[in-house]
Design an enzyme around this catalytic site. Structure first.
Site, PDB file in Angstrom:
ATOM      1  N   ASP A  58       0.835  -1.205   0.000  1.00 40.94           N
ATOM      2  CA  ASP A  58       0.000   0.000   0.000  1.00 40.94           C
ATOM      3  C   ASP A  58       0.869   1.254   0.000  1.00 40.94           C
ATOM      4  O   ASP A  58       2.025   1.229   0.407  1.00 40.94           O
ATOM      5  CB  ASP A  58      -0.946   0.023   1.205  1.00 40.94           C
ATOM      6  CG  ASP A  58      -0.220   0.084   2.546  1.00 40.94           C
ATOM      7  OD1 ASP A  58       0.783  -0.637   2.708  1.00 40.94           O
ATOM      8  OD2 ASP A  58      -0.666   0.857   3.419  1.00 40.94           O
ATOM      9  N   GLU A  67       0.225  -1.235   5.618  1.00 40.41           N
ATOM     10  CA  GLU A  67       1.249  -0.780   6.572  1.00 40.41           C
ATOM     11  C   GLU A  67       1.034   0.682   6.922  1.00 40.41           C
ATOM     12  O   GLU A  67       1.199   1.084   8.066  1.00 40.41           O
ATOM     13  CB  GLU A  67       2.646  -0.977   5.975  1.00 40.41           C
ATOM     14  CG  GLU A  67       3.789  -0.766   6.970  1.00 40.41           C
ATOM     15  CD  GLU A  67       4.294   0.670   7.042  1.00 40.41           C
ATOM     16  OE1 GLU A  67       5.109   0.962   7.929  1.00 40.41           O
ATOM     17  OE2 GLU A  67       3.882   1.517   6.212  1.00 40.41           O
TER      18      GLU A  67
HETATM   19 ZN   LIG Z   1       6.828   1.735   4.207  1.00 39.97          ZN
END
Ligand SMILES: [Zn+2]
Length: 412
Positions: free
Chosen positions: A83, A178
């Site tokens: 992401d 994340e």
């Molecule tokens: Zn990262």
């Protein structure tokens, strides 16, 4: 080493929009990540890894490169996230600056509104003679962490193309979310099956991180007593005023803008209120576990004091731990850090070890039982339009992955 497939792979990845979404209730948080992870799974299969599968419930894609040794060595894992951060990631048009001279201003958009200027970003001075990949000023680059994905993938492709290179069992984990801090919450250490691992999610050349903050979220809800201001004497409890009192009772120096290195803080990141009710949202951070616990006690203690004066339940505090300093786990067996240091040193890269003023996916994964420090992936100025990465640093990160695998295979 030079890897002909590294930059093309990276450029293919960053053109796919994979922004995560904090407001979403699904795991992964966005469909674009699910779709992108599917294409990565296909690529892992095509490269020749085995047991490629989506690990429920995290949505991570796990894969195995089987050992080609005739004896047992520890299994290493490599992890990165797909992401991108909370910034425009649609229609990324990368620009390639070959053989950067190390001092010129690099224009990003055609109008010249956004530029990479060494006066503003002195980190550019480190890149003389290198090939830089930048944005066109309208998006982020997505080097965080598609650099890491491309480096891991390229290292695996190298090993399957060079069966003469000896290695133990290697595990690959590519995951979502994340940037919104939830990706590692559901990470299945058992399913992953490594003895230790690295997130390839750091910044510039040499970065090696095994110390993070301890982190908690602190919410304060204040209930006031609203009466006409003209007849308020000794009756009104102004929730706004108590919010100010609460904040002022925190140590004045302990704020993000006044602290560095190993100094912790209370960060007021959101506030709202009227006379009736007020709400304060904080993050609480400290590298030291004891001081972290002390900070939470101090925070709750302010509420107790205000409640003693204004009545129970006037100030309600909710504290929630978010992650802990992975050093607590890593310190028990430093060989995972030593291996990374040794690999970098043998490649002529100076390990740059510093405590992270934040967390990594490895903070959570380490506490789930898999020691997971973080190594550099190459990105600079991450999370915005000024992000860039050097081709040479990406190649060096790939070198480090392969060198760690090689050193681990040579262990008696
Ligand atoms: Zn990262």
């Amino acid at each position: 080493m030079q890897y002909d497939d590294l930059v093309p792979r990276f450029l293919t990845y960053i053109k796919v929009e994979t922004r995560s979404d904090e407001e979403s209730t699904t795991v992964p948080s966005t469909q674009s990540q699910v779709d992108f992870l599917k294409t990565l799974a296909a690529e892992l299969n095509q490269i020749g890894l085995t047991d490629v599968h989506v690990s429920a419930p995290s949505g991570y894609v796990f894969a195995t490169l089987p050992s080609n040794l005739d004896r047992q060595v520890p299994t290493i894992g490599f992890i990165s996230h797909v992401d991108t951060a909370d910034f425009n990631g649609q229609d990324i048009h990368p620009q390639i600056v070959e053989n950067y001279d190390g001092h010129s201003v690099i224009p990003l958009d055609p109008a010249g509104k956004y530029v990479l200027d060494p006066k503003v970003f002195p980190n550019l001075l480190n890149y003389a003679g290198q090939t830089l990949i930048t944005t066109d000023g309208s998006t982020l680059l997505g080097s965080d962490d598609k650099s890491g994905v491309a480096e891991i993938m390229t290292a695996m492709a190298y090993l399957t193309a060079h069966p003469e290179v000896k290695h133990g069992t290697i595990k690959v984990g590519l995951g979502p979310d994340e940037e919104i801090g939830t990706g590692a919450d559901h990470f299945d250490v058992q399913d992953f099956g490594a003895d230790f691992a690295y997130t390839v999610d750091g910044g510039p050349l040499g970065q090696l991180e095994y110390e993070t903050f301890n982190a908690a979220d602190g919410r304060v809800h204040i209930t006031g007593t609203n009466v006409h201001p003209g007849s308020a004497k000794d009756t009104m409890v102004n929730a706004n005023q108590l919010a100010i009192d609460f904040h002022n009772a925190l140590p004045e120096h302990d704020r993000p803008e006044k602290t560095a290195r190993r100094e912790g803080f209370f960060h007021l990141y959101k506030m709202s209120g009227d006379v009736d009710t007020a709400d304060l949202s904080y993050i609480i951070r400290d590298h030291d576990r004891q001081q972290f616990e002390d900070r939470k006690r101090l925070f709750a203690g302010i509420a107790d004091r205000l409640n003693a004066k204004y009545g129970d339940q006037t100030v309600q505090v909710t504290l929630k731990d978010q992650y802990y300093n992975m050093r607590e786990i890593i310190e028990k067996d430093m060989s995972v850090v030593e291996l990374a240091k040794k690999a970098m040193t043998e490649l002529g890269i100076k390990p740059d070890i510093a405590p992270v003023r934040g967390g990594t996916d490895g903070s959570k994964i380490s506490f789930l039982g898999l020691p997971t420090p973080n190594i550099f992936a190459g990105g600079e100025n991450m999370h915005g339009r000024f992000e860039f990465v050097s081709e040479q640093t990406m190649a060096k990160a790939t070198d480090v992955i392969l060198k760690m695998i090689q050193l681990n295979a040579e262990q008696a």
